[in-house]
Design a protein around this motif. Sequence first.
Motif, PDB file in Angstrom:
ATOM      1  N   ARG A  81      80.701 -60.418  58.159  1.00 21.48           N
ATOM      2  CA  ARG A  81      79.849 -59.724  57.194  1.00 21.48           C
ATOM      3  C   ARG A  81      79.302 -58.420  57.776  1.00 21.48           C
ATOM      4  NH1 ARG A  81      75.494 -63.222  54.523  1.00 21.48           N
ATOM      5  NH2 ARG A  81      75.668 -61.592  52.928  1.00 21.48           N
ATOM      6  N   ARG A  82      78.961 -58.431  59.072  1.00 25.01           N
ATOM      7  CA  ARG A  82      78.540 -57.195  59.743  1.00 25.01           C
ATOM      8  C   ARG A  82      79.656 -56.167  59.682  1.00 25.01           C
ATOM      9  NH1 ARG A  82      74.584 -57.126  63.946  1.00 25.01           N
ATOM     10  NH2 ARG A  82      76.046 -55.866  65.149  1.00 25.01           N
ATOM     11  N   HIS A  83      80.871 -56.623  59.983  1.00 22.69           N
ATOM     12  CA  HIS A  83      82.012 -55.719  59.995  1.00 22.69           C
ATOM     13  C   HIS A  83      82.217 -55.086  58.619  1.00 22.69           C
ATOM     14  CE1 HIS A  83      85.995 -54.146  60.971  1.00 22.69           C
ATOM     15  NE2 HIS A  83      86.408 -54.650  59.820  1.00 22.69           N
ATOM     16  N   MET A  84      82.134 -55.887  57.558  1.00 29.20           N
ATOM     17  CA  MET A  84      82.327 -55.371  56.216  1.00 29.20           C
ATOM     18  C   MET A  84      81.253 -54.346  55.859  1.00 29.20           C
ATOM     19  SD  MET A  84      85.107 -56.626  55.119  1.00 29.20           S
ATOM     20  CE  MET A  84      84.958 -55.956  53.456  1.00 29.20           C
ATOM     21  N   ALA A  85      79.998 -54.625  56.226  1.00 27.21           N
ATOM     22  CA  ALA A  85      78.911 -53.700  55.917  1.00 27.21           C
ATOM     23  C   ALA A  85      79.086 -52.380  56.653  1.00 27.21           C
ATOM     24  CB  ALA A  85      77.568 -54.341  56.268  1.00 27.21           C
ATOM     25  N   LEU A  86      79.624 -52.429  57.865  1.00 27.09           N
ATOM     26  CA  LEU A  86      79.822 -51.211  58.646  1.00 27.09           C
ATOM     27  C   LEU A  86      80.931 -50.332  58.084  1.00 27.09           C
ATOM     28  CD1 LEU A  86      79.355 -52.664  62.235  1.00 27.09           C
ATOM     29  CD2 LEU A  86      77.914 -50.928  61.136  1.00 27.09           C
ATOM     30  N   GLN A  87      81.806 -50.915  57.267  1.00 27.72           N
ATOM     31  CA  GLN A  87      82.886 -50.120  56.660  1.00 27.72           C
ATOM     32  C   GLN A  87      82.440 -49.433  55.376  1.00 27.72           C
ATOM     33  OE1 GLN A  87      85.489 -50.137  58.825  1.00 27.72           O
ATOM     34  NE2 GLN A  87      84.112 -51.600  59.806  1.00 27.72           N
ATOM     35  N   ALA A  88      81.286 -49.813  54.856  1.00 31.38           N
ATOM     36  CA  ALA A  88      80.867 -49.355  53.529  1.00 31.38           C
ATOM     37  C   ALA A  88      80.167 -48.002  53.584  1.00 31.38           C
ATOM     38  CB  ALA A  88      79.940 -50.388  52.895  1.00 31.38           C
ATOM     39  N   ASP A  89      80.288 -47.262  52.496  1.00 30.64           N
ATOM     40  CA  ASP A  89      79.582 -45.992  52.318  1.00 30.64           C
ATOM     41  C   ASP A  89      78.559 -46.134  51.203  1.00 30.64           C
ATOM     42  OD1 ASP A  89      81.059 -44.483  54.228  1.00 30.64           O
ATOM     43  OD2 ASP A  89      82.715 -44.337  52.802  1.00 30.64           O
ATOM     44  N   PRO A  90      77.463 -45.376  51.262  1.00 29.46           N
ATOM     45  CA  PRO A  90      76.499 -45.408  50.158  1.00 29.46           C
ATOM     46  C   PRO A  90      77.165 -44.987  48.860  1.00 29.46           C
ATOM     47  CG  PRO A  90      75.619 -44.202  52.055  1.00 29.46           C
ATOM     48  CD  PRO A  90      77.076 -44.435  52.329  1.00 29.46           C
ATOM     49  N   ASN A  91      76.760 -45.592  47.754  1.00 34.49           N
ATOM     50  CA  ASN A  91      77.245 -45.138  46.455  1.00 34.49           C
ATOM     51  C   ASN A  91      76.124 -44.377  45.733  1.00 34.49           C
ATOM     52  OD1 ASN A  91      75.678 -47.011  44.727  1.00 34.49           O
ATOM     53  ND2 ASN A  91      76.983 -48.605  45.620  1.00 34.49           N
ATOM     54  N   LYS A  92      76.414 -43.926  44.528  1.00 32.08           N
ATOM     55  CA  LYS A  92      75.459 -43.056  43.839  1.00 32.08           C
ATOM     56  C   LYS A  92      74.151 -43.759  43.489  1.00 32.08           C
ATOM     57  CE  LYS A  92      78.572 -39.549  41.980  1.00 32.08           C
ATOM     58  NZ  LYS A  92      78.989 -38.805  40.756  1.00 32.08           N
ATOM     59  N   ALA A  93      74.187 -45.078  43.373  1.00 39.26           N
ATOM     60  CA  ALA A  93      72.932 -45.792  43.125  1.00 39.26           C
ATOM     61  C   ALA A  93      72.010 -45.692  44.335  1.00 39.26           C
ATOM     62  CB  ALA A  93      73.214 -47.257  42.789  1.00 39.26           C
ATOM     63  N   HIS A  94      72.577 -45.818  45.551  1.00 42.50           N
ATOM     64  CA  HIS A  94      71.762 -45.668  46.754  1.00 42.50           C
ATOM     65  C   HIS A  94      71.147 -44.267  46.813  1.00 42.50           C
ATOM     66  CE1 HIS A  94      74.619 -48.915  48.181  1.00 42.50           C
ATOM     67  NE2 HIS A  94      73.443 -49.450  48.439  1.00 42.50           N
ATOM     68  N   TYR A  95      71.973 -43.255  46.533  1.00 40.53           N
ATOM     69  CA  TYR A  95      71.474 -41.881  46.587  1.00 40.53           C
ATOM     70  C   TYR A  95      70.412 -41.636  45.513  1.00 40.53           C
ATOM     71  CZ  TYR A  95      75.085 -40.543  49.937  1.00 40.53           C
ATOM     72  OH  TYR A  95      75.874 -40.441  51.067  1.00 40.53           O
ATOM     73  N   ALA A  96      70.600 -42.222  44.338  1.00 43.12           N
ATOM     74  CA  ALA A  96      69.631 -42.025  43.266  1.00 43.12           C
ATOM     75  C   ALA A  96      68.280 -42.633  43.618  1.00 43.12           C
ATOM     76  CB  ALA A  96      70.171 -42.620  41.968  1.00 43.12           C
ATOM     77  N   LEU A  97      68.286 -43.852  44.153  1.00 44.04           N
ATOM     78  CA  LEU A  97      67.031 -44.501  44.526  1.00 44.04           C
ATOM     79  C   LEU A  97      66.367 -43.784  45.694  1.00 44.04           C
ATOM     80  CD1 LEU A  97      68.114 -48.242  44.192  1.00 44.04           C
ATOM     81  CD2 LEU A  97      66.691 -46.922  42.611  1.00 44.04           C
ATOM     82  N   ALA A  98      67.182 -43.288  46.634  1.00 45.24           N
ATOM     83  CA  ALA A  98      66.621 -42.526  47.751  1.00 45.24           C
ATOM     84  C   ALA A  98      65.943 -41.257  47.249  1.00 45.24           C
ATOM     85  CB  ALA A  98      67.723 -42.183  48.753  1.00 45.24           C
ATOM     86  N   GLU A  99      66.570 -40.595  46.295  1.00 41.38           N
ATOM     87  CA  GLU A  99      65.985 -39.367  45.744  1.00 41.38           C
ATOM     88  C   GLU A  99      64.695 -39.675  44.991  1.00 41.38           C
ATOM     89  OE1 GLU A  99      65.357 -35.415  44.954  1.00 41.38           O
ATOM     90  OE2 GLU A  99      66.765 -36.332  46.369  1.00 41.38           O
ATOM     91  N   LEU A 100      64.677 -40.769  44.243  1.00 42.83           N
ATOM     92  CA  LEU A 100      63.449 -41.149  43.547  1.00 42.83           C
ATOM     93  C   LEU A 100      62.335 -41.456  44.545  1.00 42.83           C
ATOM     94  CD1 LEU A 100      62.050 -41.750  40.852  1.00 42.83           C
ATOM     95  CD2 LEU A 100      62.911 -44.100  41.008  1.00 42.83           C
ATOM     96  N   SER A 101      62.684 -42.076  45.664  1.00 44.57           N
ATOM     97  CA  SER A 101      61.686 -42.368  46.696  1.00 44.57           C
ATOM     98  C   SER A 101      61.110 -41.090  47.291  1.00 44.57           C
ATOM     99  CB  SER A 101      62.309 -43.221  47.812  1.00 44.57           C
ATOM    100  OG  SER A 101      62.632 -44.504  47.354  1.00 44.57           O
ATOM    101  N   ARG A 102      61.977 -40.123  47.526  1.00 45.26           N
ATOM    102  CA  ARG A 102      61.488 -38.864  48.110  1.00 45.26           C
ATOM    103  C   ARG A 102      60.577 -38.120  47.139  1.00 45.26           C
ATOM    104  NH1 ARG A 102      66.858 -38.849  50.189  1.00 45.26           N
ATOM    105  NH2 ARG A 102      67.614 -37.529  48.485  1.00 45.26           N
ATOM    106  N   ARG A 103      60.844 -38.246  45.852  1.00 44.89           N
ATOM    107  CA  ARG A 103      60.047 -37.542  44.858  1.00 44.89           C
ATOM    108  C   ARG A 103      58.773 -38.300  44.484  1.00 44.89           C
ATOM    109  NH1 ARG A 103      62.990 -33.699  41.388  1.00 44.89           N
ATOM    110  NH2 ARG A 103      65.036 -33.280  42.305  1.00 44.89           N
ATOM    111  N   ASN A 104      58.780 -39.623  44.695  1.00 46.19           N
ATOM    112  CA  ASN A 104      57.651 -40.437  44.233  1.00 46.19           C
ATOM    113  C   ASN A 104      57.184 -41.374  45.346  1.00 46.19           C
ATOM    114  OD1 ASN A 104      55.818 -42.100  42.988  1.00 46.19           O
ATOM    115  ND2 ASN A 104      57.160 -42.742  41.329  1.00 46.19           N
TER     116      ASN A 104
END
Length: 317
Positions: A81-104
Amino acid sequence: MSSVARQMAGIPAADLQSFTEHLKSCRRIVALLGAGISASSGLPTFRGAGGLWRSFDATSLATPGAFKSNPGLVWQFYSYRRHMALQADPNKAHYALAELSRRNPDFITLSQNVDGAEHRLSQRAQHPAGQLHLLHGTLFDVKCTSFHCDYIRKDDYTDPLVPALDIPKKGMNFPSSAEKDSESDADAEPELDISNAQVPIPDLTPADLPQCPKCNGLLRPGVVWFGESLPSDTLDFVDNWIDEEPVDLIMVIGTSSKVWPAASYLHTARSAGARVAVINMDANDLAGRNLEPGDWFFQGDAAVIVPEILKSVIGEI
């Protein structure tokens, strides 16, 4: 029509408009995340492990008793499971929530996932760490099992942690985000290569497994297993945050909210004044069935839906 356009066409315009109007007036917002948010990043769900793990009941490997009786088997499962997570890239939902966090600064994210998806992927998406709270721990922390030892190592992304955990990865790979978004297979379910599903899993001794540098005891994944208590400091923070002031909105993303305490947060936030928005692929999702008048259910891929419904506040992702 692209896969994105097909999904967005399924969102009733009136629902999107009413949600957008409410969102613009919101100050205190909670997002409750489950495994569904990372599906577009190619991460299997907890019960969706592939390859040679398909014949196992994942829940039976996530208990203190399982680790005590066969730590080698459990460590190999979590190393996968660690190996699989390390292969993954953020998707647009991650970026959207991160942007909302920075703004709010009054927006907090609660994650039920232990595979490191939100912790690591959200880090890469520049999600403010103080606004992200892991309810069930993370695979990328390890801690000592010895009763008298308090050793904990955080954010260890070594893969594998020890040579004996370098088990074959063939048959464990899920499609990449780009592959899943391609027009040819946009509507297809992810297919697993299970060509080595019958490969025997090595028998490992405790000496083969990660050892504590402080006391030479056996290390374990820093996750909360079935039957264990959740981190009290995290629970206390969330409870106090919700109790401080009225909550305007809770977004339940990629989770059916069946497991405590996630199952209680929707109702607790609603009691604090929040309206509810559920984002899930499954129209029969439990959280979606518990909506009240004035709430929203957006069916589809979180990586598509979340950036779209937040666009009026965060802009284009």
